[in-house]
Write a protein that holds these residues in place. Structure first.
Motif, PDB file in Angstrom:
ATOM      1  N   ILE A 118       0.941  -1.226   0.082  1.00 45.19           N
ATOM      2  CA  ILE A 118       0.010  -0.087  -0.088  1.00 45.19           C
ATOM      3  C   ILE A 118       0.767   1.261   0.108  1.00 45.19           C
ATOM      4  O   ILE A 118       1.866   1.461   0.836  1.00 45.19           O
ATOM      5  N   ASP A 119       0.654   2.018  -0.929  1.00 46.83           N
ATOM      6  CA  ASP A 119       1.305   3.477  -0.971  1.00 46.83           C
ATOM      7  C   ASP A 119       0.631   4.321   0.142  1.00 46.83           C
ATOM      8  O   ASP A 119      -0.711   4.631  -0.440  1.00 46.83           O
ATOM      9  N   LEU A 120       1.182   4.826   0.946  1.00 51.15           N
ATOM     10  CA  LEU A 120       0.362   5.965   1.665  1.00 51.15           C
ATOM     11  C   LEU A 120       0.993   7.340   1.578  1.00 51.15           C
ATOM     12  O   LEU A 120       2.197   7.764   1.635  1.00 51.15           O
ATOM     13  N   TYR A 121      -0.068   8.121   1.008  1.00 53.12           N
ATOM     14  CA  TYR A 121       0.314   9.576   0.756  1.00 53.12           C
ATOM     15  C   TYR A 121       0.148  10.282   2.010  1.00 53.12           C
ATOM     16  O   TYR A 121      -0.965  10.387   2.316  1.00 53.12           O
ATOM     17  N   TYR A 122       1.163  10.748   2.664  1.00 56.08           N
ATOM     18  CA  TYR A 122       1.186  11.258   4.074  1.00 56.08           C
ATOM     19  C   TYR A 122       1.921  12.520   4.302  1.00 56.08           C
ATOM     20  O   TYR A 122       2.670  13.015   3.533  1.00 56.08           O
ATOM     21  N   TRP A 123       1.211  13.108   5.377  1.00 58.02           N
ATOM     22  CA  TRP A 123       1.972  14.228   5.987  1.00 58.02           C
ATOM     23  C   TRP A 123       1.471  14.197   7.300  1.00 58.02           C
ATOM     24  O   TRP A 123       0.485  13.467   7.749  1.00 58.02           O
ATOM     25  N   GLY A 124       2.320  14.662   8.451  1.00 58.87           N
ATOM     26  CA  GLY A 124       2.268  14.181   9.836  1.00 58.87           C
ATOM     27  C   GLY A 124       1.380  15.184  10.397  1.00 58.87           C
ATOM     28  O   GLY A 124       1.537  15.936  11.524  1.00 58.87           O
ATOM     29  N   THR A 125      -0.059  15.134  10.040  1.00 56.68           N
ATOM     30  CA  THR A 125      -1.138  15.676  10.644  1.00 56.68           C
ATOM     31  C   THR A 125      -2.010  14.646  11.373  1.00 56.68           C
ATOM     32  O   THR A 125      -1.676  13.508  10.959  1.00 56.68           O
ATOM     33  N   PRO A 126      -2.967  15.155  12.155  1.00 60.68           N
ATOM     34  CA  PRO A 126      -3.833  14.011  12.691  1.00 60.68           C
ATOM     35  C   PRO A 126      -4.620  13.092  11.648  1.00 60.68           C
ATOM     36  O   PRO A 126      -4.560  12.027  11.860  1.00 60.68           O
ATOM     37  N   ASN A 127      -4.956  13.598  10.697  1.00 62.37           N
ATOM     38  CA  ASN A 127      -5.625  12.872   9.514  1.00 62.37           C
ATOM     39  C   ASN A 127      -4.576  11.957   8.977  1.00 62.37           C
ATOM     40  O   ASN A 127      -4.757  10.773   8.726  1.00 62.37           O
ATOM     41  N   GLY A 128      -3.392  12.313   8.795  1.00 65.59           N
ATOM     42  CA  GLY A 128      -2.244  11.582   8.174  1.00 65.59           C
ATOM     43  C   GLY A 128      -1.963  10.250   9.297  1.00 65.59           C
ATOM     44  O   GLY A 128      -1.725   9.178   8.933  1.00 65.59           O
ATOM     45  N   GLN A 129      -1.857  10.840  10.594  1.00 64.34           N
ATOM     46  CA  GLN A 129      -1.620   9.777  11.459  1.00 64.34           C
ATOM     47  C   GLN A 129      -2.555   8.855  11.707  1.00 64.34           C
ATOM     48  O   GLN A 129      -2.331   7.528  12.034  1.00 64.34           O
ATOM     49  N   LYS A 130      -3.976   8.944  11.429  1.00 67.31           N
ATOM     50  CA  LYS A 130      -4.878   8.055  11.708  1.00 67.31           C
ATOM     51  C   LYS A 130      -4.624   7.027  10.761  1.00 67.31           C
ATOM     52  O   LYS A 130      -4.479   5.514  11.227  1.00 67.31           O
ATOM     53  N   ILE A 131      -3.965   7.019   9.419  1.00 67.02           N
ATOM     54  CA  ILE A 131      -3.960   5.814   8.563  1.00 67.02           C
ATOM     55  C   ILE A 131      -2.656   5.281   8.879  1.00 67.02           C
ATOM     56  O   ILE A 131      -2.530   3.969   8.788  1.00 67.02           O
ATOM     57  N   SER A 132      -1.504   5.971   9.312  1.00 71.87           N
ATOM     58  CA  SER A 132      -0.298   5.258   9.611  1.00 71.87           C
ATOM     59  C   SER A 132      -0.512   4.279  10.839  1.00 71.87           C
ATOM     60  O   SER A 132      -0.056   3.019  10.966  1.00 71.87           O
ATOM     61  N   ILE A 133      -1.416   4.824  11.844  1.00 75.97           N
ATOM     62  CA  ILE A 133      -1.741   4.055  13.058  1.00 75.97           C
ATOM     63  C   ILE A 133      -2.455   2.637  12.568  1.00 75.97           C
ATOM     64  O   ILE A 133      -2.304   1.545  12.924  1.00 75.97           O
ATOM     65  N   ALA A 134      -3.588   2.868  11.743  1.00 74.20           N
ATOM     66  CA  ALA A 134      -4.346   1.666  11.213  1.00 74.20           C
ATOM     67  C   ALA A 134      -3.372   0.570  10.474  1.00 74.20           C
ATOM     68  O   ALA A 134      -3.579  -0.606  10.502  1.00 74.20           O
ATOM     69  N   LEU A 135      -2.488   1.197   9.488  1.00 77.95           N
ATOM     70  CA  LEU A 135      -1.628   0.196   8.774  1.00 77.95           C
ATOM     71  C   LEU A 135      -0.779  -0.370   9.606  1.00 77.95           C
ATOM     72  O   LEU A 135      -0.531  -1.565   9.535  1.00 77.95           O
ATOM     73  N   GLU A 136      -0.292   0.168  10.844  1.00 77.31           N
ATOM     74  CA  GLU A 136       0.613  -0.589  11.652  1.00 77.31           C
ATOM     75  C   GLU A 136      -0.266  -1.373  12.554  1.00 77.31           C
ATOM     76  O   GLU A 136       0.610  -2.726  12.670  1.00 77.31           O
ATOM     77  N   GLU A 137      -1.104  -0.950  13.281  1.00 74.88           N
ATOM     78  CA  GLU A 137      -2.259  -1.792  13.888  1.00 74.88           C
ATOM     79  C   GLU A 137      -2.516  -3.268  13.247  1.00 74.88           C
ATOM     80  O   GLU A 137      -2.674  -4.393  13.634  1.00 74.88           O
ATOM     81  N   MET A 138      -2.965  -3.014  11.548  1.00 78.73           N
ATOM     82  CA  MET A 138      -3.482  -4.142  10.979  1.00 78.73           C
ATOM     83  C   MET A 138      -2.152  -4.892  10.335  1.00 78.73           C
ATOM     84  O   MET A 138      -2.355  -6.055   9.557  1.00 78.73           O
ATOM     85  N   GLN A 139      -0.899  -4.534  10.485  1.00 75.12           N
ATOM     86  CA  GLN A 139       0.331  -5.321  10.129  1.00 75.12           C
ATOM     87  C   GLN A 139       0.220  -5.318   8.552  1.00 75.12           C
ATOM     88  O   GLN A 139       0.510  -6.352   7.985  1.00 75.12           O
ATOM     89  N   LEU A 140      -0.031  -4.258   7.866  1.00 76.08           N
ATOM     90  CA  LEU A 140       0.001  -4.326   6.532  1.00 76.08           C
ATOM     91  C   LEU A 140       1.201  -3.639   5.810  1.00 76.08           C
ATOM     92  O   LEU A 140       1.794  -2.680   6.714  1.00 76.08           O
ATOM     93  N   GLU A 141       1.788  -4.130   4.793  1.00 79.44           N
ATOM     94  CA  GLU A 141       2.877  -3.790   4.233  1.00 79.44           C
ATOM     95  C   GLU A 141       2.647  -2.170   3.633  1.00 79.44           C
ATOM     96  O   GLU A 141       1.680  -2.235   2.573  1.00 79.44           O
ATOM     97  N   TYR A 142       3.434  -1.356   3.725  1.00 75.89           N
ATOM     98  CA  TYR A 142       3.162  -0.042   3.110  1.00 75.89           C
ATOM     99  C   TYR A 142       4.340   0.709   2.898  1.00 75.89           C
ATOM    100  O   TYR A 142       5.423   0.392   3.633  1.00 75.89           O
TER     101      TYR A 142
END
Length: 205
Positions: free
Chosen positions: A2-26
């Motif tokens: 999964i490509d995560l288009y990201y910046w370190g805002t609360p909205n960005g952090q939501k998705i990095s948290i989910a990807l880490e919790e779900m142990q998805l490769e990104y």
């Protein structure tokens, strides 16, 4: 992947948290919103509202690539994909969705306006500042009440918590003292202690 288009805002952090919790490769693809990267044509093909985050799942439904924008929609997509942190039971799922929509429709937007008028606006507008601080306080009160007697907003840890938690991390910018909301204060400590959350918050771009 999964490509995560990201910046370190609360909205960005939501998705990095989910990807880490779900142990998805990104992999993280930085979108520097301070330099207007979000307006680049390639990114607009993925996120037409020129907002982060967005994802491209190379292994989407039926093995096809799919792009998803809007953080709430991304969390639901990832929850459906993995069947993690997004209950299959209709009653429990509805509880999660209510609090996810609460964050998307109220908690995030109102706190975002609080950030803007109290930290970034070129001129001080007392009416706007007071309005958004008061609404922020009201919303923290709602969250504090919901957490009474339970560890997470929908009972079990879910994508709703992944959406809410990053916004609370910025409470000082919102003129909020967490000790005034003891259930929220304990909630923040509880979520922050999760290893996947710590790893997601450590992302630096």
């Amino acid at each position: 992947m999964i490509d995560l288009y990201y910046w370190g805002t609360p909205n960005g952090q939501k998705i990095s948290i989910a990807l880490e919790e779900m142990q998805l490769e990104y992999q993280v693809i930085p979108i520097n919103i301070l330099q207007d990267d979000q307006f680049q044509a390639d990114f607009l093909q993925i996120s037409p509202n020129n907002k982060i985050p967005a994802i491209v799942d190379q292994d989407g439904p039926e093995g096809q690539s799919i792009s998803v924008f809007e953080s709430g929609a991304i969390l639901q997509y990832l929850g459906r994909k993995t069947k993690l942190f997004y209950p299959q039971d209709p009653i429990k799922q509805t509880q999660v969705e209510q609090w996810l929509m609460w964050q998307m429709g109220g908690f995030g937007p109102m706190l975002g306006q609080n950030h803007h008028f109290n930290r970034f606006a070129p001129e001080k507008l007392p009416y706007a500042q007071e309005r958004y601080i008061q609404e922020t306080q009201r919303l923290y009160g709602v969250l504090n009440k919901q957490l009474l007697g339970q560890d997470y907003v929908a009972g079990e840890y879910s994508i709703a918590d992944m959406a809410i938690f990053p916004w609370v991390l910025y409470h000082e910018m919102q003129s909020i003292q967490l000790e005034d909301y003891p259930e929220v204060e304990r909630y923040v400590a509880r979520v922050k202690a999760r290893p996947a959350v710590a790893k997601a918050l450590a992302i630096s771009v």
